[in-house]
Design a protein around this motif. Structure first.
Motif, PDB file in Angstrom:
ATOM      1  N   ASP A 107      -3.878   0.610   3.612  1.00 57.00           N
ATOM      2  CA  ASP A 107      -4.467  -0.039   4.784  1.00 57.00           C
ATOM      3  C   ASP A 107      -4.619  -1.545   4.556  1.00 57.00           C
ATOM      4  O   ASP A 107      -5.471  -2.193   5.129  1.00 57.00           O
ATOM      5  N   TYR A 108      -3.785  -2.098   3.662  1.00 60.71           N
ATOM      6  CA  TYR A 108      -3.843  -3.530   3.365  1.00 60.71           C
ATOM      7  C   TYR A 108      -2.412  -4.015   3.089  1.00 60.71           C
ATOM      8  O   TYR A 108      -1.521  -3.197   2.830  1.00 60.71           O
ATOM      9  N   GLY A 109      -2.213  -5.285   3.183  1.00 62.74           N
ATOM     10  CA  GLY A 109      -0.907  -5.862   2.846  1.00 62.74           C
ATOM     11  C   GLY A 109      -1.107  -7.010   1.875  1.00 62.74           C
ATOM     12  O   GLY A 109      -2.177  -7.637   1.882  1.00 62.74           O
ATOM     13  N   ILE A 110      -0.116  -7.239   1.014  1.00 61.62           N
ATOM     14  CA  ILE A 110      -0.240  -8.332   0.056  1.00 61.62           C
ATOM     15  C   ILE A 110       0.828  -9.380   0.349  1.00 61.62           C
ATOM     16  O   ILE A 110       2.008  -9.058   0.495  1.00 61.62           O
ATOM     17  N   VAL A 111       0.400 -10.605   0.480  1.00 66.69           N
ATOM     18  CA  VAL A 111       1.332 -11.698   0.770  1.00 66.69           C
ATOM     19  C   VAL A 111       1.269 -12.691  -0.383  1.00 66.69           C
ATOM     20  O   VAL A 111       0.176 -13.095  -0.799  1.00 66.69           O
ATOM     21  N   ILE A 112       2.438 -13.028  -0.930  1.00 64.59           N
ATOM     22  CA  ILE A 112       2.478 -14.069  -1.964  1.00 64.59           C
ATOM     23  C   ILE A 112       3.238 -15.255  -1.374  1.00 64.59           C
ATOM     24  O   ILE A 112       4.464 -15.245  -1.295  1.00 64.59           O
ATOM     25  N   PRO A 113       2.549 -16.284  -0.935  1.00 64.60           N
ATOM     26  CA  PRO A 113       3.212 -17.399  -0.240  1.00 64.60           C
ATOM     27  C   PRO A 113       4.373 -17.995  -1.037  1.00 64.60           C
ATOM     28  O   PRO A 113       5.429 -18.275  -0.486  1.00 64.60           O
ATOM     29  N   LEU A 114       4.195 -18.146  -2.344  1.00 67.31           N
ATOM     30  CA  LEU A 114       5.237 -18.790  -3.155  1.00 67.31           C
ATOM     31  C   LEU A 114       6.531 -17.972  -3.153  1.00 67.31           C
ATOM     32  O   LEU A 114       7.620 -18.530  -3.049  1.00 67.31           O
ATOM     33  N   GLU A 115       6.361 -16.644  -3.243  1.00 65.98           N
ATOM     34  CA  GLU A 115       7.544 -15.778  -3.235  1.00 65.98           C
ATOM     35  C   GLU A 115       8.294 -15.931  -1.920  1.00 65.98           C
ATOM     36  O   GLU A 115       9.510 -16.019  -1.894  1.00 65.98           O
ATOM     37  N   LEU A 116       7.512 -15.953  -0.843  1.00 69.44           N
ATOM     38  CA  LEU A 116       8.118 -16.092   0.479  1.00 69.44           C
ATOM     39  C   LEU A 116       8.825 -17.433   0.605  1.00 69.44           C
ATOM     40  O   LEU A 116       9.914 -17.535   1.163  1.00 69.44           O
ATOM     41  N   LEU A 117       8.188 -18.445   0.034  1.00 61.80           N
ATOM     42  CA  LEU A 117       8.775 -19.785   0.085  1.00 61.80           C
ATOM     43  C   LEU A 117      10.120 -19.796  -0.629  1.00 61.80           C
ATOM     44  O   LEU A 117      11.114 -20.307  -0.113  1.00 61.80           O
ATOM     45  N   LYS A 118      10.141 -19.167  -1.813  1.00 67.04           N
ATOM     46  CA  LYS A 118      11.383 -19.129  -2.595  1.00 67.04           C
ATOM     47  C   LYS A 118      12.485 -18.399  -1.850  1.00 67.04           C
ATOM     48  O   LYS A 118      13.631 -18.830  -1.821  1.00 67.04           O
ATOM     49  N   ILE A 142      -2.606 -15.281  -3.991  1.00 61.01           N
ATOM     50  CA  ILE A 142      -2.151 -13.966  -3.543  1.00 61.01           C
ATOM     51  C   ILE A 142      -3.129 -13.585  -2.442  1.00 61.01           C
ATOM     52  O   ILE A 142      -4.340 -13.669  -2.638  1.00 61.01           O
ATOM     53  N   ILE A 143      -2.576 -13.246  -1.289  1.00 58.07           N
ATOM     54  CA  ILE A 143      -3.470 -12.954  -0.169  1.00 58.07           C
ATOM     55  C   ILE A 143      -3.424 -11.460   0.136  1.00 58.07           C
ATOM     56  O   ILE A 143      -2.350 -10.900   0.361  1.00 58.07           O
ATOM     57  N   VAL A 144      -4.590 -10.846   0.062  1.00 61.16           N
ATOM     58  CA  VAL A 144      -4.686  -9.426   0.408  1.00 61.16           C
ATOM     59  C   VAL A 144      -5.333  -9.368   1.776  1.00 61.16           C
ATOM     60  O   VAL A 144      -6.401  -9.945   1.979  1.00 61.16           O
ATOM     61  N   ARG A 145      -4.661  -8.727   2.709  1.00 61.43           N
ATOM     62  CA  ARG A 145      -5.204  -8.733   4.057  1.00 61.43           C
ATOM     63  C   ARG A 145      -5.187  -7.323   4.626  1.00 61.43           C
ATOM     64  O   ARG A 145      -4.260  -6.555   4.394  1.00 61.43           O
ATOM     65  N   GLU A 146      -6.233  -7.046   5.354  1.00 61.61           N
ATOM     66  CA  GLU A 146      -6.335  -5.749   6.024  1.00 61.61           C
ATOM     67  C   GLU A 146      -5.195  -5.594   7.012  1.00 61.61           C
ATOM     68  O   GLU A 146      -4.827  -6.546   7.701  1.00 61.61           O
ATOM     69  N   LYS A 147      -4.648  -4.383   7.074  1.00 60.13           N
ATOM     70  CA  LYS A 147      -3.580  -4.138   8.038  1.00 60.13           C
ATOM     71  C   LYS A 147      -4.158  -4.049   9.437  1.00 60.13           C
ATOM     72  O   LYS A 147      -5.283  -3.595   9.624  1.00 60.13           O
ATOM     73  N   ASN A 148      -3.373  -4.482  10.400  1.00 58.36           N
ATOM     74  CA  ASN A 148      -3.780  -4.315  11.781  1.00 58.36           C
ATOM     75  C   ASN A 148      -3.592  -2.853  12.159  1.00 58.36           C
ATOM     76  O   ASN A 148      -2.481  -2.338  12.083  1.00 58.36           O
ATOM     77  N   MET A 149      -4.635  -2.203  12.533  1.00 54.65           N
ATOM     78  CA  MET A 149      -4.504  -0.770  12.792  1.00 54.65           C
ATOM     79  C   MET A 149      -5.111  -0.402  14.133  1.00 54.65           C
ATOM     80  O   MET A 149      -6.075  -1.014  14.585  1.00 54.65           O
TER      81      MET A 149
END
Lengths: 412, 232
Positions: free
Chosen positions: A266-277, A61-68
């Motif tokens: 101010d962050y976004g969460i990316v779940i690669p597996l979900e996106l893959l599915k 699970i990738i938590v990444r700062e939002k581009n602001m």
């Protein structure tokens, strides 16, 4: 009359009308070729996607700062959010039960210098765990260790691209490079990675090969941010034990972060597996459509066969009469003509397989579409062409078998 | 009794009309006979030949071949009858143009399920019998009319059928070649084959020992040929 003789008779029949046979096959040839080419394009896209998400880690699970913009940044700071921090990572590690590993990373963009060469690059401060979470492989030297990290050593690991740019053919490991006003020793070079070509959520597309990895502890001490409001770290990669728990864990992480950031998103969460599915689902539909179009061309090819076979039967009424007079049963005549149709479709199918493979190779060589031929697609396409031969050969063969011997023997 | 035909009729429906091609035909043929069936065109002679050759079945009546009632056989059984018992010789030879002589002769054996080696052997023997062994690998287009007809005769003979059924066998040949073919039939008859000759020419019918004349769908006369043409 056994099938070998039928095949022989069929082949001789086809050889007598080479051009016509070829034209008849053309439909099947294109049908089979397009099925194989289409499926290989679909499969290529699938493999590319899987590779891409595998790079991001299917258990991550990738938590990444939002581009602001500065304005937005000011606003969230005013609302008490400190941005992503090492503390966030610590809290996640403590509270989320499924976490197996966690890696924080901080980034700046800076010039990297060696001798008189200089390359603009992302300098990424990571903990040593980072290397285990992401599927990076080291080509030369080693990734930095826990000891390097704990003692804030001035070391770095280079991406394959930047290593080549800075050192060209020289050995990079052991050399000193300069980033901002710091001298760092190169301890390892990573293997070349696929260029990350698509933006996924907060993860911007970029060339991973130009990154320079340094120990996070050292990074935080020695590198200065361009913006005073910048968060402590830019990304937290959380690895969970069980990919079934990805969604639950991500909900929990979101809950934690929302509290710690005082409801500031101010962050976004990316779940690669979900996106893959999800991508898989969309592609399945697309592949099905492609396959259906190709299948239609095979059916059209089959109709072509039927058309010619009907004409052939008419043309050979006399021959059928002769064969019947000397003792061929209906079944024998039937088999003869079905065999002929199947021989056409098999021959067309074989040429089609060859053409399809060539097409898919050409596509991958001359365009940036990647293709991959799976054996099953060849079997499907070829099998389908044989079935088409049987199905569309059946009616003409039945007509042939049902000709009355009395009439056909005297047919002029 | 090889062939026993009792009261057979054959009706055709053509549009609204019903045509009676054969009416109440009776005929018996013994093994080893040489018989001609003559008649003008439209007499029902071709219909009769089709029935004799198991290409067609009568509308009513009984046709017994070697004790088997042929009139009630299904299509597959008729095919097998033709394969085993009938050797056809046609006016226009009816050879398959793409096959060479020996392949043409082999064909009935292929449908009989005889294996390749034996097939070839028997086909070669049949071609030797008609004196064409030296033209074995020639295609019909490379053979003269008389030679083609001899290939056709070899094909008819190869299965050792009960009857040789020749339909105007000299119709497409010049008279000299025609005589040669008739001489061959005479020899085959002397060797014990049963021959049925269908023709509209008195001259050809005269080669046979027994003459049957069909007119308007029934037998007009059936008599021993007293005026037989002997080819020596």
């Amino acid at each position: 009359m056994d099938y070998r003789e039928n095949v022989k008779v069929a082949l001789e029949g086809l050889a007598d009308h080479k051009f016509r046979s070829f034209l008849t096959m053309l439909g099947i040839i294109f049908g089979v070729a397009s099925v194989i080419a289409m499926l290989s394009i679909g499969e290529g896209a699938k493999r590319e996607a899987i590779a891409k998400y595998q790079d991001l880690g299917v258990n991550n699970i990738i938590v990444r700062e939002k581009n602001m913009t500065d304005e937005e940044l000011n606003e969230v700071r005013a609302k008490f959010s400190p941005g992503l921090s090492l503390r966030d990572a610590e809290v996640i590690r403590e509270i989320v039960p499924e976490v197996s590993s966690i890696a924080s990373q901080a980034e700046i963009t800076a010039d990297v210098r060696f001798a008189n060469r200089s390359v603009r690059s992302s300098i990424i401060g990571v903990t040593h765990e980072f290397y285990d979470i992401l599927n990076y492989t080291i080509e030369r030297g080693n990734f930095f260790s826990k000891m390097h990290h704990d003692t804030k050593q001035k070391v770095c690991v280079l991406g394959a691209g930047i290593a080549r740019q800075l050192f060209q053919k020289e050995e990079a490991v052991g050399q000193m490079i300069k980033i901002e006003d710091q001298w760092l020793e190169v301890v390892g070079v990573l293997e070349s990675k696929a260029i990350f070509t698509e933006t996924v959520g907060e993860l911007a597309a970029r060339d991973l090969n130009t990154d320079v990895y340094v120990p996070l502890s050292m990074f935080l001490d020695r590198f200065t941010r361009g913006n005073a409001l910048a968060s402590e770290i830019q990304q937290i990669t959380v690895q969970v034990h069980n990919s079934d728990r990805l969604t639950e864990s991500s909900h929990l992480i979101e809950e934690i972060l929302r509290r710690h950031h005082f409801q500031n998103e101010d962050y976004g969460i990316v779940i690669p597996l979900e996106l893959l599915k999800q991508e898989e689902k969309e592609r399945q539909m697309y592949n099905f459509l492609l396959g259906a179009i190709a299948a239609i061309s095979l059916i059209v090819g089959g109709i072509g066969i039927m058309n010619i076979m009907l004409a052939t039967v008419m043309e050979r009424t006399r021959e059928i009469g002769i064969r019947r007079a000397i003792g061929a049963r209906k079944k024998d005549i039937m088999r003869q003509f079905v065999t002929e149709a199947v021989v056409i479709s098999i021959a067309g199918g074989l040429i089609g397989v060859f053409l399809g493979i060539s097409l898919s190779v050409l596509v991958s060589v001359f365009t940036d579409v990647s293709t991959y031929i799976r054996i099953y697609s060849i079997i499907i396409a070829f099998g389908f062409s044989v079935i088409v031969g049987i199905v569309f050969g059946y009616l003409p063969a039945k007509n042939a078998a049902n000709l009355k011997p009395v009439d056909s023997i005297r047919y002029e | 009794m090889l062939i026993e035909i009792n009261n057979i009729t054959k009706r055709y429906v053509m549009g609204d009309n019903e045509v009676m091609a054969l009416r109440d035909v009776n005929l018996c043929i013994e093994r080893g006979e040489y018989i001609s069936i003559m008649g003008p065109s439209g007499s029902g002679k071709s219909t009769f030949m089709n029935i004799l050759g198991c290409l067609d079945t009568p509308s009513t009546g009984e046709y017994k071949f070697n004790g088997v009632d042929v009139s009630n056989l299904n299509d597959d059984e008729l095919s097998d009858m033709r394969n085993r018992e009938i050797g056809f010789v046609f006016q226009n030879f009816n050879l398959l143009p793409k096959l060479n002589a020996v392949q043409n002769v082999e064909l009935p054996l292929a449908y009989a399920g005889v294996e390749a080696a034996e097939r070839r052997e028997r086909a070669v023997r049949a071609l030797q019998r008609v004196k064409l062994a030296d033209r074995m690998y020639h295609k019909p287009s490379e053979l003269s009319g008389g030679q083609r007809q001899r290939v056709a005769i070899a094909r008819a003979l190869v299965t050792n059928p009960g009857i040789l059924l020749a339909d105007e066998p000299t119709g497409a040949l010049d008279s000299k070649t025609g005589i040669e073919i008739m001489k061959l039939f005479d020899e085959l008859h002397q060797e014990g084959n049963t021959i049925i000759l269908i023709t509209h020419e008195q001259e050809i019918a005269n080669y046979a020992i027994r003459n049957v004349y069909i007119k308007d769908g029934s037998i007009h006369y059936d008599r021993i040929n007293t005026n037989r043409t002997i080819v020596s």
